[in-house]
Design a protein around this motif. Sequence first.
Motif, mmCIF file in Angstrom:
data_model
loop_
_atom_site.group_PDB
_atom_site.id
_atom_site.type_symbol
_atom_site.label_atom_id
_atom_site.label_comp_id
_atom_site.label_asym_id
_atom_site.label_seq_id
_atom_site.Cartn_x
_atom_site.Cartn_y
_atom_site.Cartn_z
ATOM 1 N N SER A 45 0.826 -1.210 0.000
ATOM 2 C CA SER A 45 0.000 0.000 0.000
ATOM 3 C C SER A 45 0.861 1.263 0.000
ATOM 4 C CB SER A 45 -0.969 0.005 1.184
ATOM 5 O OG SER A 45 -0.266 0.010 2.403
ATOM 6 N N GLU A 46 2.028 1.222 0.640
ATOM 7 C CA GLU A 46 2.929 2.383 0.613
ATOM 8 C C GLU A 46 3.482 2.603 -0.792
ATOM 9 O OE1 GLU A 46 4.478 2.149 5.247
ATOM 10 O OE2 GLU A 46 5.620 1.130 3.683
ATOM 11 N N ASN A 78 0.790 4.225 -2.783
ATOM 12 C CA ASN A 78 0.682 5.657 -2.484
ATOM 13 C C ASN A 78 1.754 6.456 -3.217
ATOM 14 O OD1 ASN A 78 -1.512 5.292 -0.800
ATOM 15 N ND2 ASN A 78 -0.263 5.135 1.043
ATOM 16 N N GLU A 84 0.934 9.233 -6.103
ATOM 17 C CA GLU A 84 1.420 10.606 -5.952
ATOM 18 C C GLU A 84 2.232 11.040 -7.168
ATOM 19 O OE1 GLU A 84 1.594 14.237 -4.143
ATOM 20 O OE2 GLU A 84 0.477 12.505 -3.415
#
Length: 98
Positions: free
Chosen positions: A34-35, A38, A42
Amino acid sequence: MSKGLGKIQRVIYDLLSGDRMGLVYKNTSGLDTSELLNELLEAEFISNEMPRKQQMATVVRACGGLARRGLIGGEYVPDLNNVGRTTIRWSFATSPSS
């Protein structure tokens, strides 16, 4: 047979190896799925309009390809955001396997 790394794979590899600065997380030496998602959202490498499940599958598929080549490693760890679930923590492989 693919000739090289895809665009998303290249970004993931660069993030984990430290060649690319993270936009969301300062320390990108080891990120869970999930990081990584992200970071890709971005940097606009993955569309915000895709369903979350499809976005996560895209990241896992890209990371799986890198792991099969021995470029990154992954290990299952408890997901700190969702108690009782596990996630994959991806990290740069210091020595690629032959």
